[in-house]
Enzyme design. Structure first.
Site, short mmCIF file in Angstrom:
data_model
loop_
_atom_site.label_atom_id
_atom_site.label_comp_id
_atom_site.label_asym_id
_atom_site.label_seq_id
_atom_site.Cartn_x
_atom_site.Cartn_y
_atom_site.Cartn_z
N GLY A 56 0.79 -1.23 0.00
CA GLY A 56 0.00 0.00 0.00
C GLY A 56 0.82 1.28 0.00
O GLY A 56 1.86 1.37 -0.66
N ILE A 57 0.35 2.26 0.76
CA ILE A 57 1.00 3.57 0.79
C ILE A 57 2.42 3.45 1.34
O ILE A 57 3.34 4.10 0.84
CB ILE A 57 0.18 4.56 1.63
CG1 ILE A 57 -1.17 4.84 0.95
CG2 ILE A 57 0.95 5.87 1.83
CD1 ILE A 57 -2.14 5.65 1.80
N ASP A 78 7.97 -3.52 8.90
CA ASP A 78 6.61 -4.06 8.85
C ASP A 78 6.59 -5.32 9.70
O ASP A 78 7.63 -5.93 9.98
CB ASP A 78 6.21 -4.40 7.41
CG ASP A 78 4.69 -4.46 7.22
OD1 ASP A 78 4.13 -3.53 6.63
OD2 ASP A 78 4.07 -5.44 7.69
N ARG A 97 -17.32 4.99 10.30
CA ARG A 97 -15.88 5.10 10.58
C ARG A 97 -15.65 5.65 11.98
O ARG A 97 -14.74 6.44 12.20
CB ARG A 97 -15.21 5.99 9.54
CG ARG A 97 -15.06 5.37 8.16
CD ARG A 97 -14.07 4.21 8.17
NE ARG A 97 -13.94 3.60 6.87
CZ ARG A 97 -14.67 2.57 6.44
NH1 ARG A 97 -15.61 2.04 7.24
NH2 ARG A 97 -14.48 2.05 5.25
N TYR A 143 -12.22 4.55 13.77
CA TYR A 143 -11.15 4.94 12.85
C TYR A 143 -11.01 6.46 12.82
O TYR A 143 -9.90 6.99 12.95
CB TYR A 143 -11.45 4.40 11.45
CG TYR A 143 -10.41 4.79 10.42
CD1 TYR A 143 -9.16 4.17 10.41
CD2 TYR A 143 -10.66 5.77 9.46
CE1 TYR A 143 -8.20 4.52 9.47
CE2 TYR A 143 -9.71 6.12 8.52
CZ TYR A 143 -8.49 5.49 8.53
OH TYR A 143 -7.53 5.84 7.59
N LYS A 199 -7.83 8.83 13.95
CA LYS A 199 -7.16 9.72 13.00
C LYS A 199 -7.26 11.18 13.41
O LYS A 199 -6.38 11.99 13.10
CB LYS A 199 -7.69 9.49 11.59
CG LYS A 199 -7.33 8.11 11.03
CD LYS A 199 -5.83 7.85 11.08
CE LYS A 199 -5.43 6.53 10.49
NZ LYS A 199 -3.96 6.30 10.51
N VAL A 233 -7.99 5.56 -1.07
CA VAL A 233 -6.81 5.18 -1.83
C VAL A 233 -6.92 3.71 -2.23
O VAL A 233 -7.26 2.85 -1.42
CB VAL A 233 -5.52 5.40 -1.01
CG1 VAL A 233 -4.29 5.15 -1.87
CG2 VAL A 233 -5.50 6.82 -0.43
N THR A 293 -5.64 0.56 -2.43
CA THR A 293 -4.58 -0.24 -1.82
C THR A 293 -5.10 -1.64 -1.53
O THR A 293 -6.32 -1.87 -1.58
CB THR A 293 -4.13 0.39 -0.48
OG1 THR A 293 -5.26 0.38 0.42
CG2 THR A 293 -3.64 1.82 -0.67
N ARG A 328 -11.31 -4.63 2.28
CA ARG A 328 -12.55 -4.12 2.88
C ARG A 328 -13.72 -4.23 1.91
O ARG A 328 -14.84 -4.54 2.33
CB ARG A 328 -12.34 -2.66 3.31
CG ARG A 328 -11.65 -2.53 4.65
CD ARG A 328 -11.40 -1.08 5.00
NE ARG A 328 -10.16 -0.61 4.44
CZ ARG A 328 -9.99 0.58 3.87
NH1 ARG A 328 -11.02 1.41 3.77
NH2 ARG A 328 -8.83 0.94 3.40
#
Length: 245
Positions: A17-18, A37, A144, A147, A151, A180, A182, A188
């Site tokens: 991903g990013i 990671d 969300r 989440y 954030k 994005v 990814t 999801r």
């Protein structure tokens, strides 16, 4: 000459991903990248690229982070990417979901910053980039809850670190993407009962009619990691294709 020549950059969640796109972009611009990671097998895919070394790291484990910090002599940029997206309202969020999200999305950044900031202070310069989201204090987003809460906390953490250490040569910003494309997004989408409908739902909220690519986010991160952004600190930098309009 690359835009990041000579810079040592540590980043988390670099296996896909990013994080992966950023690691590759940083290395292309001349940085020495230490990509971390928890997923060792996927992380090893980065080792074939010049300028990138890898290290397995669980960013929820303080002991591992402290040991890693002791191994690093210096760094110029710390990029905290690791995070988890929980789907649901406050009523759908169990305590274990709340605790896991807070631990990975917020506490891990606190642990990484606390471990590596002293090295930056010792050299009187440093640059911290945190991964936030438009789904935060920027914009209320359906399903969300935890989440967005995490954030929003990342934005608060970013501003606090920037304010506390600006006189010591430290910059701290966060990136706030929209949707994005990814592996995480695809997982999801597939986890929903009707993946095609889920994909369309995600697309509807993007006024540009498409998802961002990880590479587009990575190029913003190159700017924030470079000296081109030397006058930028304490900012949630939005890259969302107009979602927050």
């Amino acid at each position: 000459m690359g835009r990041l020549d000579g810079k040592v950059i540590i980043l988390t969640a670099a296996a896909q991903g990013i994080g992966q796109a950023a690691a590759l972009a940083f290395a292309r611009e001349g940085a020495k990248v230490i990509a971390t990671d928890i997923n060792e097998s996927k992380l090893q895919e980065l080792e074939k690229y010049p300028g990138i070394q890898t290290r397995v790291l669980d960013v929820t484990k303080k002991k591992q982070i402290d040991q890693f910090a002791n191994e690093v002599e210096r760094l110029d940029v710390l990029f905290n990417v690791a995070g988890f997206v929980h789907h649901g309202t406050v009523l759908d969020c169990e305590e274990k979901d709340w605790d896991f999200s807070m631990n990975l999305n917020v506490r891990s950044m606190y642990l990484m910053i606390k471990a590596f900031l002293p090295k930056m202070l010792a050299q009187k310069s440093g640059n911290i980039i945190n991964m936030s989201s438009v789904a935060s204090s920027v914009k209320g987003v359906v399903n969300r809850c935890v989440y967005s809460t995490t954030k929003a906390a990342v934005i608060g953490l970013t501003k606090s670190v920037a304010a506390d250490f600006i006189q010591q040569g430290i910059r701290c910003n966060c990136v706030c993407p929209g949707t994005v494309d990814t592996p995480s997004l695809q997982e999801r989408i597939q986890a929903r009962g009707n993946p095609e409908e889920a994909r369309n739902d995600f697309l509807k909220r993007q006024k540009t009619g498409r998802f961002a690519t990880a590479e587009e986010i990575a190029m913003l991160c190159v700017y924030l990691a470079s000296d081109e952004s030397a006058y930028v600190t304490g900012n949630p930098v939005i890259i969302d294709g107009g979602w927050s309009l």
